[in-house]
Design a protein around this motif. Structure first.
Motif, mmCIF file in Angstrom:
data_model
loop_
_atom_site.group_PDB
_atom_site.id
_atom_site.type_symbol
_atom_site.label_atom_id
_atom_site.label_comp_id
_atom_site.label_asym_id
_atom_site.label_seq_id
_atom_site.Cartn_x
_atom_site.Cartn_y
_atom_site.Cartn_z
ATOM 1 N N LYS A 95 16.171 12.028 -10.732
ATOM 2 C CA LYS A 95 16.059 10.970 -11.519
ATOM 3 C C LYS A 95 15.934 11.638 -13.172
ATOM 4 O O LYS A 95 17.067 10.606 -13.828
ATOM 5 C CB LYS A 95 14.623 10.119 -11.103
ATOM 6 N N GLN A 96 15.926 12.317 -13.479
ATOM 7 C CA GLN A 96 15.842 12.726 -14.227
ATOM 8 C C GLN A 96 17.229 13.292 -15.415
ATOM 9 O O GLN A 96 17.627 13.179 -16.044
ATOM 10 C CB GLN A 96 15.143 14.139 -14.950
ATOM 11 N N ARG A 97 17.720 13.956 -14.367
ATOM 12 C CA ARG A 97 19.322 13.857 -14.521
ATOM 13 C C ARG A 97 20.023 13.034 -14.414
ATOM 14 O O ARG A 97 20.885 12.641 -15.031
ATOM 15 C CB ARG A 97 20.145 14.191 -13.206
ATOM 16 N N LEU A 98 19.975 11.962 -14.053
ATOM 17 C CA LEU A 98 20.672 10.555 -13.692
ATOM 18 C C LEU A 98 20.336 9.342 -15.265
ATOM 19 O O LEU A 98 21.286 9.208 -16.116
ATOM 20 C CB LEU A 98 20.813 9.760 -12.790
ATOM 21 N N TYR A 99 18.893 9.985 -15.794
ATOM 22 C CA TYR A 99 18.749 9.207 -17.660
ATOM 23 C C TYR A 99 19.495 10.127 -17.923
ATOM 24 O O TYR A 99 19.979 8.975 -19.170
ATOM 25 C CB TYR A 99 17.357 9.478 -17.177
ATOM 26 N N LEU A 100 19.462 11.651 -17.966
ATOM 27 C CA LEU A 100 20.334 12.127 -19.258
ATOM 28 C C LEU A 100 21.424 11.536 -19.417
ATOM 29 O O LEU A 100 22.674 12.103 -20.401
ATOM 30 C CB LEU A 100 19.621 13.437 -18.893
ATOM 31 N N ALA A 101 22.111 11.245 -17.712
ATOM 32 C CA ALA A 101 23.931 11.402 -17.610
ATOM 33 C C ALA A 101 23.950 9.917 -18.897
ATOM 34 O O ALA A 101 25.238 9.963 -19.008
ATOM 35 C CB ALA A 101 24.365 10.894 -16.289
ATOM 36 N N GLU A 102 22.700 8.972 -17.856
ATOM 37 C CA GLU A 102 22.956 7.797 -19.083
ATOM 38 C C GLU A 102 23.077 7.359 -20.423
ATOM 39 O O GLU A 102 23.378 6.686 -21.195
ATOM 40 C CB GLU A 102 22.402 6.625 -18.468
ATOM 41 N N ALA A 103 22.125 8.057 -21.392
ATOM 42 C CA ALA A 103 21.743 8.896 -22.370
ATOM 43 C C ALA A 103 22.719 9.133 -22.944
ATOM 44 O O ALA A 103 23.042 8.767 -24.441
ATOM 45 C CB ALA A 103 20.348 9.174 -22.652
ATOM 46 N N VAL A 104 23.313 10.259 -22.300
ATOM 47 C CA VAL A 104 24.885 10.556 -23.131
ATOM 48 C C VAL A 104 25.703 9.411 -23.397
ATOM 49 O O VAL A 104 26.742 9.709 -24.161
ATOM 50 C CB VAL A 104 25.566 11.576 -22.590
ATOM 51 N N VAL A 105 25.813 8.603 -22.227
ATOM 52 C CA VAL A 105 26.982 7.658 -22.633
ATOM 53 C C VAL A 105 27.015 6.817 -23.557
ATOM 54 O O VAL A 105 26.248 6.383 -25.148
ATOM 55 C CB VAL A 105 27.300 6.325 -21.214
#
Length: 105
Positions: A95-105
């Motif tokens: 979940k943290q990895r997915l959150y960080l990936a979305e935050a970068v976009v």
């Protein structure tokens, strides 16, 4: 993988649910070692699973009546309980990895 996990995995695959997720194989792949201890004079069994990143998780089991104690059954239950904790840890990490990936976009 227990029978419930197998059935759940089959259901997920049959429905084509393919968003990022954890699988039983992912959980098993994190485990690199295991140790067990039965405390003398008790039915308490503790399992310590070592994960590939060096972290450890523990699970335990005990039976009420010493007459029902079986070391292998105790080990199996303690390991299952420890393994359940890995689902929570790995779920948070994903979940943290997915959150960080979305935050970068």
């Amino acid at each position: 993988m227990n029978a419930t996990e197998q059935q759940t995995e089959q259901d997920i695959q049959a429905k084509g649910l393919n968003a990022p997720r954890l699988t039983p194989a992912d959980i098993d792949a994190t485990i690199v070692g295991e140790q067990y201890h039965v405390f003398p004079g008790t039915t308490l069994t503790v399992c310590c699973l070592q994960l590939k990143n060096g972290a450890t998780v523990t699970g335990d089991s005990a039976c009420v009546s010493p007459a029902n104690f079986d070391e292998q059954i105790g080990r199996n239950i303690a390991r299952q309980n420890a393994r359940e904790k890995i689902w929570q840890l790995e779920g948070y990490l994903l979940k943290q990895r997915l959150y960080l990936a979305e935050a970068v976009v």
